[in-house]
Design a protein around this motif. Structure first.
Motif, mmCIF file in Angstrom:
data_model
loop_
_atom_site.group_PDB
_atom_site.id
_atom_site.type_symbol
_atom_site.label_atom_id
_atom_site.label_comp_id
_atom_site.label_asym_id
_atom_site.label_seq_id
_atom_site.Cartn_x
_atom_site.Cartn_y
_atom_site.Cartn_z
ATOM 1 N N HIS A 254 0.834 -1.210 0.000
ATOM 2 C CA HIS A 254 0.000 0.000 0.000
ATOM 3 C C HIS A 254 0.867 1.258 0.000
ATOM 4 O O HIS A 254 0.592 2.220 -0.725
ATOM 5 C CB HIS A 254 -0.922 0.003 1.227
ATOM 6 C CG HIS A 254 -2.152 -0.818 1.069
ATOM 7 N ND1 HIS A 254 -3.150 -0.519 0.167
ATOM 8 C CD2 HIS A 254 -2.563 -1.949 1.700
ATOM 9 C CE1 HIS A 254 -4.118 -1.416 0.257
ATOM 10 N NE2 HIS A 254 -3.788 -2.295 1.187
ATOM 11 N N PHE B 176 -5.866 10.621 -4.546
ATOM 12 C CA PHE B 176 -5.744 9.187 -4.284
ATOM 13 C C PHE B 176 -7.110 8.508 -4.325
ATOM 14 O O PHE B 176 -7.289 7.448 -4.944
ATOM 15 C CB PHE B 176 -5.064 8.976 -2.931
ATOM 16 C CG PHE B 176 -4.889 7.528 -2.550
ATOM 17 C CD1 PHE B 176 -4.319 6.638 -3.444
ATOM 18 C CD2 PHE B 176 -5.287 7.059 -1.309
ATOM 19 C CE1 PHE B 176 -4.141 5.294 -3.111
ATOM 20 C CE2 PHE B 176 -5.122 5.724 -0.969
ATOM 21 C CZ PHE B 176 -4.550 4.846 -1.879
ATOM 22 N N VAL C 120 0.858 4.157 -2.857
ATOM 23 C CA VAL C 120 0.533 5.562 -2.580
ATOM 24 C C VAL C 120 1.681 6.459 -3.007
ATOM 25 O O VAL C 120 1.490 7.475 -3.687
ATOM 26 C CB VAL C 120 0.233 5.758 -1.073
ATOM 27 C CG1 VAL C 120 0.096 7.242 -0.743
ATOM 28 C CG2 VAL C 120 -1.037 5.016 -0.683
ATOM 29 N N VAL D 28 -5.064 6.293 6.424
ATOM 30 C CA VAL D 28 -4.224 6.817 5.346
ATOM 31 C C VAL D 28 -3.756 8.244 5.633
ATOM 32 O O VAL D 28 -2.801 8.731 5.036
ATOM 33 C CB VAL D 28 -4.987 6.757 3.998
ATOM 34 C CG1 VAL D 28 -6.105 7.795 3.957
ATOM 35 C CG2 VAL D 28 -4.042 6.914 2.812
#
Length: 280
Positions: free
Chosen positions: A207, A269, A211, A256
């Motif tokens: 992840h 995002f 990102v 996040v």
């Protein structure tokens, strides 16, 4: 005297070579890299590994080079003269030693961190050329020449916010800390979380790099933000299933906000995740 890294700091081979080259050449080590790549921590770990006391000079936009040498406290002297203080007769009582003077005056070799030099005015590095090169400076108020007893190991960090003068760069050994690849990042994480489950780490890092590699991000998440995110995942006991999408579709990872620090990046995002899910 060689730097081989420490248990608390994962140094790549080229970084260790850079530190040792600066020691051999007796030149300042100029470290550049993204914020959060461990530039400041490097100075702390090098000083500890080599048994050198560490002096730190954190630069601000208002910092002047003279402050690193010394400052003459004329205001205090004027006040003391009005009060009839005896010490006012000796100007030495009003000379405040800066960090550079303290480093020059130390009875053993010290490590001197000049942190985020690019925050200061463009003339700041030029104003330190002679002092860093010759390891001496003159105190005009006391007519005193201050010379370094031992040449300090000078470590200078920069976030690349502005270019540094060529004359200053010529006097430094330069190293750019590249962002860690996955293998190096795992070593860094192991230092902070030695018992972390490998499946959780693999999913979290997948992840993280997804990102980080998004095109158009205003601020890419750094190593320190990955560490913070992992700390939160462990503290909140987030189950592995939450990080692993059952249908193999893109998803917004939990917490996040530890990785993305402004609304534009978060919005970008979320839009890209939604587009990816719709296209599958």
């Amino acid at each position: 005297m060689k730097f081989q890294g420490t248990d608390q700091y994962v140094a790549t081979d080229d970084l260790k070579l850079a530190v040792n080259a600066a020691l051999t050449l007796q030149r300042p080590l100029l470290i550049k890299g993204e914020p959060g790549t461990g530039k400041t921590m490097l100075a702390e770990e090098v000083s500890q590994a080599l048994g050198m006391p560490l002096l730190q000079w954190h630069i601000k936009s208002t910092t002047k080079a003279q402050q690193g040498l010394y400052e003459y406290d004329a205001v205090s002297r004027l006040r003391d003269s009005q009060l009839g203080e005896e010490k006012v007769k000796d100007i030495h009582n009003y000379i405040v030693k800066g960090v550079l003077w303290q480093a020059f005056d130390a009875d053993q070799q010290v490590a001197l961190l000049i942190d985020e030099i690019d925050k200061a005015d463009i003339e700041f590095p030029n104003d330190l050329l002679r002092e860093i090169d010759r390891m001496e400076f003159y105190v005009y108020e006391t007519r005193q020449l201050v010379k370094a007893k031992h040449r300090p190991l000078v470590i200078i960090t920069s976030n690349n916010e502005k270019d540094l003068p060529d004359a200053f760069l010529r006097r430094c050994f330069f190293h750019y800390i590249r962002f860690p690849d996955a293998t190096t990042m795992k070593k860094i994480v192991d230092v902070h979380f030695p018992g972390i489950k490998q499946e959780l780490l693999a999913s979290a890092m997948r992840h993280f790099y997804e990102v980080r590699n998004l095109p158009g991000l205003k601020k890419k998440p750094s190593t320190s933000e990955l560490i913070d995110w992992l700390k939160l995942l462990l503290a909140e006991d987030i189950p592995l299933e939450v990080l692993q999408s059952k249908d193999d579709k893109a998803s917004v990872p939990p917490l996040v906000g530890a990785l993305l620090k402004n609304e534009q990046d978060l919005s970008l995002f979320e839009r890209l995740v939604a587009m990816a899910r719709n296209n599958r």
